[in-house]
Structures are given as C-alpha cells and as structure tokens.
Design an enzyme around this catalytic site. Structure first.
Site: not given
Length: 185
Positions: A11, A71, A144
């Site tokens: 991420d 992502e 996260d």
C-alpha cells in the site's frame, strides 16, 4: 512438495508505505510478515523515495517473493498528492522489476471488493476481513500494514477464489470470496 507462492503486497505512500507478505499454496494462505516503511517528512522527496525503494528491496531480498501486488493510484482531490503517490509507486515498481517479480496492480476498489465483497468497504471492514481470511486474532496494525496484506491477498484470491462463508460486520451481507477452508493454517 513445492514451496508456497509468496506475494508481497504494498500500500504505497510517501510518509507510510504498508506491506504484507503472504504465502499461499492454493489451499491455505498464511501471513508471513507485515508492517510499514516510514520516511521522515522533513527529508526531501528524493531522499524519502530512496528510503522506500531500499525498504522494498530489503523485503524482497529477505522473503524472495514470486509476486508483487501493489495498490494502483487513486485520484485525490489534491493533484500534488496524486503525483507524489505516483512517485512512490514508481520506486516500488522499479524494485519489483529489478528483482524480476511478477507484478499485479489493483485499484483500491478492486482490493476492497476482493477482500470484503464490496468495493466501497471501509478501512475497518477491510481490516476485519483480512483478520478473518488469515485466521488472525486481530487485524494487522497499523491500518497501512493491513492494506498491504489486503493487496497481497487480492493477488492470491485472483488465482484461487474461494466460496462464501462469512458475514461482514456492520453490513449483514456475506462477502463473495470468503472460505474458511481456503485459509486454514
């Protein structure tokens, strides 16, 4: 017996980059490690990008994953935020390419849909389902790190989609990709 496939999920962020390493043999999926790479906000962007690149390279060296799942960029209201996030993604993709990893990019909506069954799921719902899918006592912290694990799981589920068997909290609906059989330790 062959070695399980290892997926490094990322991420991206310039302040905090979440990551998760997941092992999957097609029947079982386990969390190997998760955490965050933090950069110093007072440092210049180039220095922070270097730190992210080196952190990802270290993870790749330590775990030797087969796949990098990252992502994709979301479009923030602030154009600068989107551009800076693109820089972070760039150094992460570079690290993956330098290590000859198979790279998969998923939109935030696709990751949420794969993990929870809803593309508009909240962070809390994603965290809950990450813990359920991996049979963890609690969701990975910080958020996260859980998002990095979700990116890794998304790649695993894309190739081995399990059946339904769980209910997401707060929705009363069953996600379309959950299976207690697929994620037993």
């Amino acid at each position: 017996m062959t070695r399980p496939s290892l997926v490094l999920g990322i991420d991206p962020g310039t302040a905090v980059t979440g990551y998760g390493v997941v092992a999957s043999d097609g029947r079982t999926t386990t969390l190997v490690e998760c955490g965050v790479i933090r950069t110093n906000a007072k440092e210049p962007l180039a220095s922070r990008l270097f730190d992210i690149h080196e952190g990802v390279r270290e993870l790749i060296s330590r775990h030797r994953p087969d796949t990098l799942s990252i992502e994709d960029v979301f479009y923030a209201r602030n154009v600068r935020t989107t551009v800076v996030l693109g820089h972070a993604r760039g150094v992460i993709l570079l690290a993956g390419q330098q290590s000859a990893l198979t790279i998969h990019e998923y939109t935030p909506t696709a990751i949420k849909k794969a993990i929870t069954g809803r593309g508009a799921a909240t962070k809390e719902q994603v965290q809950y389902m990450v813990a359920r899918l991996l049979r963890l006592k609690s969701a990975p912290e910080p958020a996260d790190a859980a998002d990095g694990v979700a990116a890794a799981l998304c790649a695993c589920l894309a190739f081995n989609p399990p059946a339904v068997s769980a209910t997401m909290p707060g929705t009363g609906t069953s996600p379309s990709i959950i299976s207690s059989k697929a994620f037993r330790r």
